[in-house]
Design a protein around this motif. Sequence first.
Motif, mmCIF file in Angstrom:
data_model
loop_
_atom_site.group_PDB
_atom_site.id
_atom_site.type_symbol
_atom_site.label_atom_id
_atom_site.label_comp_id
_atom_site.label_asym_id
_atom_site.label_seq_id
_atom_site.Cartn_x
_atom_site.Cartn_y
_atom_site.Cartn_z
ATOM 1 N N VAL A 181 0.764 -1.218 -0.045
ATOM 2 C CA VAL A 181 0.029 -0.135 0.055
ATOM 3 C C VAL A 181 0.826 1.249 0.011
ATOM 4 N N GLY A 182 0.627 2.168 -1.025
ATOM 5 C CA GLY A 182 1.375 3.497 -0.736
ATOM 6 C C GLY A 182 1.746 3.544 -2.271
ATOM 7 N N TRP A 183 2.717 4.608 -2.543
ATOM 8 C CA TRP A 183 3.318 4.868 -3.760
ATOM 9 C C TRP A 183 4.483 3.929 -4.099
ATOM 10 N N ASN A 184 4.373 3.177 -5.121
ATOM 11 C CA ASN A 184 5.488 2.263 -5.651
ATOM 12 C C ASN A 184 6.496 3.060 -6.592
ATOM 13 N N THR A 185 7.601 3.010 -6.045
ATOM 14 C CA THR A 185 8.409 3.635 -6.958
ATOM 15 C C THR A 185 9.026 2.910 -8.101
ATOM 16 N N ILE A 191 -0.719 2.313 -5.207
ATOM 17 C CA ILE A 191 -1.426 0.940 -4.928
ATOM 18 C C ILE A 191 -2.083 0.898 -3.691
ATOM 19 N N LEU A 192 -3.604 0.712 -3.891
ATOM 20 C CA LEU A 192 -4.549 0.683 -2.643
ATOM 21 C C LEU A 192 -4.400 1.828 -1.742
ATOM 22 N N THR A 193 -4.363 3.040 -2.474
ATOM 23 C CA THR A 193 -4.306 4.393 -1.690
ATOM 24 C C THR A 193 -5.808 4.916 -1.559
ATOM 25 N N PHE A 194 -6.689 4.437 -2.554
ATOM 26 C CA PHE A 194 -8.005 4.806 -2.663
ATOM 27 C C PHE A 194 -7.937 6.505 -2.656
ATOM 28 N N GLY A 195 -7.095 7.103 -3.115
ATOM 29 C CA GLY A 195 -7.118 8.739 -3.094
ATOM 30 C C GLY A 195 -6.814 9.464 -1.749
ATOM 31 N N VAL A 196 -6.421 8.444 -0.900
ATOM 32 C CA VAL A 196 -6.167 9.039 0.512
ATOM 33 C C VAL A 196 -4.678 9.438 0.389
ATOM 34 N N VAL A 197 -4.395 10.814 0.534
ATOM 35 C CA VAL A 197 -2.812 11.232 0.200
ATOM 36 C C VAL A 197 -1.941 10.545 1.399
ATOM 37 N N GLU A 198 -2.466 10.382 2.425
ATOM 38 C CA GLU A 198 -1.678 10.053 3.574
ATOM 39 C C GLU A 198 -0.961 8.646 3.449
ATOM 40 N N LEU A 199 -2.000 7.879 2.671
ATOM 41 C CA LEU A 199 -1.495 6.317 2.405
ATOM 42 C C LEU A 199 -0.539 6.238 1.568
ATOM 43 N N LEU A 203 1.235 2.250 5.093
ATOM 44 C CA LEU A 203 0.703 1.868 6.300
ATOM 45 C C LEU A 203 1.657 2.185 7.356
ATOM 46 N N PRO A 204 1.465 2.838 8.475
ATOM 47 C CA PRO A 204 2.386 2.749 9.600
ATOM 48 C C PRO A 204 2.865 1.783 9.941
ATOM 49 N N PHE A 397 -5.047 10.116 11.191
ATOM 50 C CA PHE A 397 -4.341 9.166 10.173
ATOM 51 C C PHE A 397 -4.034 7.687 10.681
ATOM 52 N N VAL A 398 -3.242 7.738 11.891
ATOM 53 C CA VAL A 398 -3.084 6.667 12.501
ATOM 54 C C VAL A 398 -3.942 5.783 13.250
#
Length: 442
Positions: A181-185, A191-199, A203-204, A397-398
């Motif tokens: 989950v998050g930005w895959n460089t 991937i699976l961020t659903f438009g949530v910028v923090e994701l 995931l923490p 977010f957490v």
Amino acid sequence: MAHTATERSRGYLLIDFHTTAILVGVTAGVIGGLLPGFGNLLTMVVLLPFISAWTALDVIICYAVMTQLSQFVGSITSLYTGVPGEASSMPTVIESKRLHSTADFSYAASSTALGSAFASLVAIVSCIAVLPYLQSVAWFYRTEFIIVLLIIATAFICTTGSHSVRATLVLLALGLLLGSVGWNTSLNASILTFGVVELYQGLPVETAVICLFAVPQLLQFASKPVTKIVHKLSLSFPKMHLGNLSLYSVLGMIGGLVPGLTTVLSSQFAYAVSCRRTTDPKERILASETANNAGAITQLVPLLVLGLPLVASEAMALNLMESTGFVATPESAAAMFMGIVPGLLFATMAGILFAWPLATRILVFLKMNNQNFRISILSFLVLVTLWQSHVDMQLLFVLSCMLVLLPLGLILRRFDTTALIFGFLISDRVWELSYRMVDLYI
């Protein structure tokens, strides 16, 4: 002159901070080895809120010291309670049932403490001896070889768990998915961020580990107190054969390099050899406990040289190290290991003390209610994580991630979620290596 004084001040602070890493590692290792079923991974979870801002060197010092101490103290827990403090102490649990007299228990305790110290010193010296030659074996660091070792480590974790291979593979796949989950460089996509910028940052780690590992594991332990066998220890030095100690140390060092098993294989390997050589339970206990301490040191080599975690607790340590910019190379491995050596030597001396003269004294802590103790730890972890997220201005977010992941952790409370967390922690490495292979061959 003022500049020189400032530099000296910074030097003292650096020394003090490394001392803190060593002392925290000693404390964590004693607790992790003493409490049956706790283990190094859960101990790392407890340490996570405190060491997440440490430098890579301090993290690996703390981890190495913790692992070493847990082997020393875990042998005493296994010997005196019949419950493995560490998985590598299973042979001790088996053979301790054949010990009957106070003299037998006393010899087993003193010989394993000194034998473990001998093996630790042999492993430290051996690792230092091979450091100058790390650069000359360039093929050892090829992407293909790292992938093979990572697959082997994953296979061992999947096949040695308490559940079926299918169930463990599902947990591993779930961990890889959540870790992605998050930005895959590599893909240059989210991937699976659903438009949530923090994701986009993923995931923490602390929240995921607490909800998906600490919660299921801590809720599994029963509240039954551990029965302790009381035997006084003699402080007279036991007679041991140097050749046997050397053999067990070498076997332990070899076992420590095997992905997924490390100290477990070290102890089982030496135990199997000792069973062919003697029927004396004291000698068999000495063999297994000597070997697992050697394995606890050699398992650090692939971690530092290849960036390859052989067990889940190493994956967590590596994740923390890489978050501070650590990159595994032969040059950095040599420097990092030499930085660890003082901590390992201190841990060895402390291990002798805790596992021999103070052994029966520290066992009094097992009289506490284990369930209440573990629930208190869980509550503490959650509160510390929420407070840190508040300081970082990420509380909402957490908290949202925790509310989503916690029900999943409760659903998985009857499962050993080690494979899930291992998959979560190595997810970025899997994407990186896969992209590298595609770039090389396709």
